[in-house]
Design a protein around this motif. Structure first.
Motif, PDB file in Angstrom:
ATOM      1  N   MET A  81       0.980  -0.803   0.215  1.00 31.91           N
ATOM      2  CA  MET A  81      -0.249  -0.213  -0.055  1.00 31.91           C
ATOM      3  C   MET A  81       1.250   0.949   0.341  1.00 31.91           C
ATOM      4  SD  MET A  81      -2.480   1.339  -0.203  1.00 31.91           S
ATOM      5  CE  MET A  81      -4.488   0.935   0.146  1.00 31.91           C
ATOM      6  N   ASP A  89      -6.222 -11.151   1.784  1.00 24.39           N
ATOM      7  CA  ASP A  89      -6.790 -10.815   1.421  1.00 24.39           C
ATOM      8  C   ASP A  89      -7.927 -10.450   2.522  1.00 24.39           C
ATOM      9  OD1 ASP A  89      -7.587 -13.114   3.095  1.00 24.39           O
ATOM     10  OD2 ASP A  89      -9.366 -13.822   1.110  1.00 24.39           O
ATOM     11  N   LEU A 120      -6.548  -7.330   3.934  1.00 25.64           N
ATOM     12  CA  LEU A 120      -6.718  -5.916   2.482  1.00 25.64           C
ATOM     13  C   LEU A 120      -7.552  -5.394   2.900  1.00 25.64           C
ATOM     14  CD1 LEU A 120      -3.606  -6.734   0.105  1.00 25.64           C
ATOM     15  CD2 LEU A 120      -4.360  -4.144   1.708  1.00 25.64           C
ATOM     16  N   CYS A 154      -9.924  -6.794   1.002  1.00 27.18           N
ATOM     17  CA  CYS A 154     -10.732  -7.540  -0.095  1.00 27.18           C
ATOM     18  C   CYS A 154     -11.331  -8.846  -0.198  1.00 27.18           C
ATOM     19  CB  CYS A 154     -10.385  -6.869  -1.757  1.00 27.18           C
ATOM     20  SG  CYS A 154      -8.475  -8.217  -1.109  1.00 27.18           S
ATOM     21  N   ASP A 167      -7.975  -2.546  -5.638  1.00 27.53           N
ATOM     22  CA  ASP A 167      -7.001  -2.238  -4.485  1.00 27.53           C
ATOM     23  C   ASP A 167      -9.031  -0.748  -4.457  1.00 27.53           C
ATOM     24  OD1 ASP A 167      -7.398  -2.066  -1.534  1.00 27.53           O
ATOM     25  OD2 ASP A 167      -6.941   0.153  -1.747  1.00 27.53           O
ATOM     26  N   LYS A 168      -9.732  -0.316  -3.137  1.00 25.64           N
ATOM     27  CA  LYS A 168     -10.287   0.436  -3.705  1.00 25.64           C
ATOM     28  C   LYS A 168      -9.778   1.674  -2.928  1.00 25.64           C
ATOM     29  CE  LYS A 168     -14.550  -1.390  -4.244  1.00 25.64           C
ATOM     30  NZ  LYS A 168     -16.203  -2.267  -3.519  1.00 25.64           N
ATOM     31  N   TYR A 189      -2.634  -3.462  -6.852  1.00 27.78           N
ATOM     32  CA  TYR A 189      -3.564  -4.793  -6.611  1.00 27.78           C
ATOM     33  C   TYR A 189      -3.238  -6.466  -5.819  1.00 27.78           C
ATOM     34  CZ  TYR A 189      -4.773  -2.320 -11.504  1.00 27.78           C
ATOM     35  OH  TYR A 189      -5.528  -1.345 -12.735  1.00 27.78           O
TER      36      TYR A 189
END
Lengths: 86, 270
Positions: free
Chosen positions: B25, B47, B50, B52, B77-78, B84
């Motif tokens: 990140m 996951d 993070l 997701c 990633d939002k 990614y």
């Protein structure tokens, strides 16, 4: 525990002990790591050859490997029995 | 060409996934297109860290087996569009990974990504070996505790003998030390190995010290990489680490005790 005890207490320094244990262990494991994997096999085969002529056992043959930046040394040490065989 | 970073430790539970999520990140936030891959096949958790986990459709093993394309499996990633995630498979075992398969995926990612972060599983089995095999840089996560230091040293041996760079006789992997769960108070009391102690044993370049911090658990609870918690000392420590890795000159922090408290202020001559 009284207030006086609090000031007198000398804490055991376990971190120092940990470091000493680690230093010895890591040095040992690093030297073992650098040994070529054929050493035990080499030791066994040498023993077989020598046993044709002299009565010794596995513990009498030591093979060690050392390396530094400049050279690699293979050291072979054979302990002969005290009485020569007839 | 992408730079491949492996986050490794040997021992479990020292903070590999937390660190992988944070530095991936961090690199993405600096504007670098970054992919982070979970190599812990069968026990995926990146996951979750993070946040997701509900967006996973295809995984790493699906791509290796040509059951999905890389683009189908990558999760964007939002919070940061440059990041990614390639999740691990949860229903397979580690031998689903092959050297050829992993190599192919890394090569494809290298075409479009700047950094690829490989989150290694614990241990020295296939998943861990493949996570470090293609690496250019290794982040060795260590806790100031004997078992962790010993396992890190073991990993260093593997990095220098079993990696692609070692096998090809190329320049060796750059190895960096990240000391996590550090408690300066306990170090001062002689109860915990100090930064210097660990460096003495491992002789590694120190990239940063991450202090023991409640914010790490809070971050994983909410699925937010701790680096996004900019007020927390752990978040700041990771931000420093990313900056140092990218070549910025940042003095080390969190090594000494916080100079807070009335008692401390009264008696500290400064």
């Amino acid at each position: 525990m009284s207030l006086l005890d609090y000031f007198k207490t000398t804490k055991p320094n376990s971190a120092k002990l940990a470091k000493e244990r680690l230093r010895i262990l890591v040095a040992h494991e690093r030297s073992a790591r650098n040994q070529p994997s054929y050493l035990p096999e080499l030791q066994k085969e040498l023993l077989k050859v020598i046993q044709k002529y002299i009565q010794i056992d596995l513990n009498d043959v030591s093979v060690t490997f050392d390396s530094d930046d400049e050279q690699e040394t293979l050291e072979l040490n054979i302990v002969l029995p005290e009485q020569p065989q007839s | 060409m992408a730079r491949i970073i492996v986050v490794t430790s040997g021992k479990g539970g020292v903070g590999k996934t937390t660190t992988s999520a944070a530095i991936a990140m961090g690199l993405a936030k600096k504007g670098h297109k970054t992919a982070v891959i979970d190599f812990d096949v069968g026990l995926r958790n990146l996951d979750l860290i993070l946040g997701c986990e509900r967006r996973v459709v295809y995984d790493f093993v699906n791509v290796i087996n040509d059951e999905a394309t890389l683009n189908q499996a990558l999760i964007r990633d939002k919070r940061c569009k440059q990041l990614y995630i390639l999740p691990a498979s949860q229903t397979r075992y580690k031998d689903a990974l092959t050297k050829e398969g992993v190599g192919k995926i890394l090569e494809e990612l290298s075409k479009t990504f700047k950094y690829i972060v490989c989150d290694s599983p614990a241990g020295i089995e296939r998943g861990a070996n493949l996570a470090m095999y293609f690496a250019d840089d290794a982040f060795v996560i260590t806790n100031p505790e004997i078992a962790s230091v010993r396992d890190s040293d073991r990993m260093l041996g593997i990095l220098s003998s079993k990696s692609k760079r070692a096998e090809n006789g190329d320049e060796p992997i750059n190895e960096y030390l990240l000391l996590s769960r550090y408690d300066p108070k306990r170090v001062k009391l002689g109860e915990m190995l100090s930064v210097e102690d660990v460096q003495d044993i491992l002789s590694l370049h120190l990239l940063g010290v991450i202090p023991e911090s409640q914010s790490v658990l809070n971050a994983s609870n909410s699925g937010t990489p701790v680096i996004l918690d900019e007020d927390s000392n752990a978040g700041q420590a990771y931000a420093d680490i990313v900056a140092r890795y990218l070549g910025e000159d940042k003095p080390h922090r969190f090594i000494d005790e916080d100079k807070k408290g009335l008692f401390g202020r009264l008696f500290r001559s400064k």
